[in-house]
Design a protein around this motif. Sequence first.
Motif, mmCIF file in Angstrom:
data_model
loop_
_atom_site.group_PDB
_atom_site.id
_atom_site.type_symbol
_atom_site.label_atom_id
_atom_site.label_comp_id
_atom_site.label_asym_id
_atom_site.label_seq_id
_atom_site.Cartn_x
_atom_site.Cartn_y
_atom_site.Cartn_z
ATOM 1 N N ARG A 123 35.942 49.231 43.917
ATOM 2 C CA ARG A 123 36.279 48.021 44.658
ATOM 3 C C ARG A 123 36.533 46.838 43.718
ATOM 4 O O ARG A 123 36.007 46.793 42.608
ATOM 5 C CB ARG A 123 35.164 47.671 45.645
ATOM 6 N N ASN A 124 37.316 45.915 44.221
ATOM 7 C CA ASN A 124 37.729 44.752 43.433
ATOM 8 C C ASN A 124 36.762 43.597 43.685
ATOM 9 O O ASN A 124 36.780 43.014 44.777
ATOM 10 C CB ASN A 124 39.154 44.346 43.830
ATOM 11 N N PRO A 125 35.922 43.251 42.704
ATOM 12 C CA PRO A 125 34.957 42.158 42.930
ATOM 13 C C PRO A 125 35.640 40.812 43.160
ATOM 14 O O PRO A 125 35.117 39.964 43.880
ATOM 15 C CB PRO A 125 34.119 42.153 41.649
ATOM 16 N N ASN A 126 36.812 40.622 42.551
ATOM 17 C CA ASN A 126 37.540 39.363 42.770
ATOM 18 C C ASN A 126 38.004 39.244 44.222
ATOM 19 O O ASN A 126 38.016 38.155 44.795
ATOM 20 C CB ASN A 126 38.741 39.272 41.828
ATOM 21 N N LEU A 127 38.375 40.385 44.813
ATOM 22 C CA LEU A 127 38.798 40.373 46.210
ATOM 23 C C LEU A 127 37.620 40.045 47.114
ATOM 24 O O LEU A 127 37.744 39.284 48.086
ATOM 25 C CB LEU A 127 39.392 41.727 46.583
ATOM 26 N N GLU A 128 36.455 40.597 46.808
ATOM 27 C CA GLU A 128 35.258 40.294 47.598
ATOM 28 C C GLU A 128 34.928 38.804 47.538
ATOM 29 O O GLU A 128 34.568 38.194 48.557
ATOM 30 C CB GLU A 128 34.077 41.128 47.096
ATOM 31 N N MET A 129 35.058 38.225 46.350
ATOM 32 C CA MET A 129 34.811 36.783 46.217
ATOM 33 C C MET A 129 35.850 35.991 46.997
ATOM 34 O O MET A 129 35.533 34.977 47.636
ATOM 35 C CB MET A 129 34.835 36.381 44.740
ATOM 36 N N GLY A 130 37.107 36.462 46.975
ATOM 37 C CA GLY A 130 38.160 35.788 47.721
ATOM 38 C C GLY A 130 37.891 35.802 49.213
ATOM 39 O O GLY A 130 38.126 34.808 49.914
ATOM 40 N N VAL A 131 37.373 36.915 49.720
ATOM 41 C CA VAL A 131 37.037 37.011 51.143
ATOM 42 C C VAL A 131 35.922 36.030 51.491
ATOM 43 O O VAL A 131 35.973 35.348 52.522
ATOM 44 C CB VAL A 131 36.634 38.450 51.501
ATOM 45 N N MET A 132 34.914 35.949 50.638
ATOM 46 C CA MET A 132 33.809 35.021 50.890
ATOM 47 C C MET A 132 34.310 33.576 50.950
ATOM 48 O O MET A 132 33.939 32.808 51.850
ATOM 49 C CB MET A 132 32.747 35.166 49.793
ATOM 50 N N ARG A 133 35.184 33.224 50.008
ATOM 51 C CA ARG A 133 35.717 31.857 50.002
ATOM 52 C C ARG A 133 36.578 31.599 51.234
ATOM 53 O O ARG A 133 36.534 30.525 51.832
ATOM 54 C CB ARG A 133 36.516 31.615 48.716
#
Length: 738
Positions: free
Chosen positions: A431-441
């Motif tokens: 999984r892409n951790p940057n994508l997870e952070m983007g979803v949170m934001r």
Amino acid sequence: MISKYSRVTALCLSVLLFISLVPVSVLGDEGMFLPDKINQLPLKKLQQRGLQIPVTDIYNPNRPSIKDAVVIVDGGTGEFLSSEGLLLTNHHVAFDALVSASDQSKDYASNGYLAKNRSEELPARGYTVQITQELKDVTAEVMSGVTDTTPQQERSAAIAGKSRAIEVASAKPDAGITAHVLPMNEGLSYYLFTYLELRDVRIVYSPPKNIGFFGGDPDNFEWPRHCGDFTFMRVYAGADGKPADYSPSNVPYRPAKFLSISMAGVKENDFVMVMGYPGSTRRYRESYSVAYNQDVFMPFLIDLFNKQIEVLRGAGKNDRELQIKLQSRIFDIANTVKDFEGSVVAMRRFGIVDQKRKEEAAFTDWINQNPDRRKAYEDVLPALQTAYDELQKTQPRDILIQQVAELSDFFAVVGLTSSAAADKEKPQAQRNPNLEMGVMRARSALEQIFAERIPGFEREMLSFLLRKGAELPADQKIEPIEKRFGNLKGDARVRAEEEFARAVTESKNLSTPESVSKLFDMTTAQLRQLNEPVSDFAAEMRALNGQVATRTRAFNGVMGRLRPLLVSGISEMRGGLPYPDANRTLRFTYGDVRGYIPHDAAIYQAFTNLSGVVEKDIGHEPFDAPEKLKQLYRTRDFGPYATPDGQNVPVDFLSTTDIIGGNSGSPIMNGRGEQVGIIFDGNYEGLGNDFFYNDAKGRAISVDIRYVLFIADKFGGAGYILKELDIKSAPATLRRAA
């Protein structure tokens, strides 16, 4: 008005990055010089022209100098005018703060604002002031270990890593010190800049819009000008003198240096100088880049921004509160449009592409005169041409894809949901951790996104962009658009596009932050079952935009490899490096007060007066001078701010100083370093100055400091501010108390 270095400006400059072709000799008063290079200027000539102070009073790394009084304010520049943190900048720089504080009951953007005492000073939410602490050449440190044979990817990674390490070592977050390492001369050198960032900024006095933006869009970038584009602000710090968030208990910041003001005025051919933070120039670009900007990129954005203005004005037509909130956004876009339009006209009129081609031909001839030069440089220009030929294959398609994918924050968030669902279905390790952070934001921003969302704007802009998609050449069609409308012709396609745009932007199932947030909890199959046009289309455009980003990175990688080589070759041919392009760092420029000839049979003088304001007044926007101002003129109630004959008040003046967007609010000073005006605009005939310098016609436009004081004192009732100022050549009643 010269643009603030705004979101619109940043968007325009960040889509693609391009290499530059470097002239070494400068013309006239051309040049935006780094402060540490001022001592390399022809100082004897400057002294003969009127420079009266040592250059160490302008820039001195070891003690306070003018450099410490000139600061970044939001997207512009400002200058400290008192020991109590009083700051002067442009009305249009402070305009966002006025708009943000306004509603139907208090329209500060239109009516202005006056704080009668410090407790009434209006917080400028979101504004900061940044003061340059240090600037230092760190090229040796950044480039250590990097050689001509280092592979490009390794070279870029090494430079980025060392730059970041220097920034981390130099920053002091607890003390409000930030640090940035920036390339100069296309990466031949690197500089470290550190800044003290102050977060409590307040409005003290701002004139009404019909003074601060008198003449509106018709006068924008035009001369003669009659605009009082200024606002007084104050900067605060914590009780310990350190940066602090807004608090009633904060105290005025005490700057290391503040400017004196001269009431003596200026006259034709007087020497003047400017310090400020110009945003970005592209004066050394090669012919391929200039042609692309002139013929493809800027014309596309001109059409896009004109449509945005039309739609935004329509959105606020029957909604006064929305109209108030949209003022700053419309102003910023309209300013950029006129700048682009004038730049395209200027580049074509002066044949800049052909000029660049002649320079490149001379460079090629120079290369061919020596086998060592051929070995070093002969592939540079052909490689650049190849890169631009490849770029053109997907233009303007790629620009359009980006605009659709980034239609609005709502559209971008919905487009993220499909990627998030697909990512969740992968094994954890993939999984892409940057994508997870983007979803949170994205989820945390939904409330704000919906609060600011204008569905009608999204609908009309999407319809416009779909029309643009239909007009693309056959080899550049956008598949998500064509699969929906490609089988339709004429009016049938237009109607289908409009119906689709309505369905995409006005979905009843995605009309709240909660309904959109739930999308991030769904699987790919569940999203498909929703059958929401916005979800599928936004996801498809987001995927295409990712491909555009990949192509852009590849293009910029080629530019990054060729850039230093070309600059090095041109510099070798011409005998030295020129001043670097502006990049939002502190710069110095100088010139004379001077009019110009705009076109056949016309001569523009260098000064305007209050009588011109009255002559232009027609009683409604944008030429609606306030009645009180007209009464002051009729009674000749000018106080000590009048012209020498006592019959007028000076308003604006011209100079040859070399400025660009971001210089808004910069102090323009006489040879003694005393402020005589405040930069707020450039002239239409001088547009294109981010690409080339026009010595004959390019002019900076400033508000005369006497008009600033006249409006604040005689019109605005803010005369108490003047008691803080150090005013030179003034009557005793205006001199600062000891």
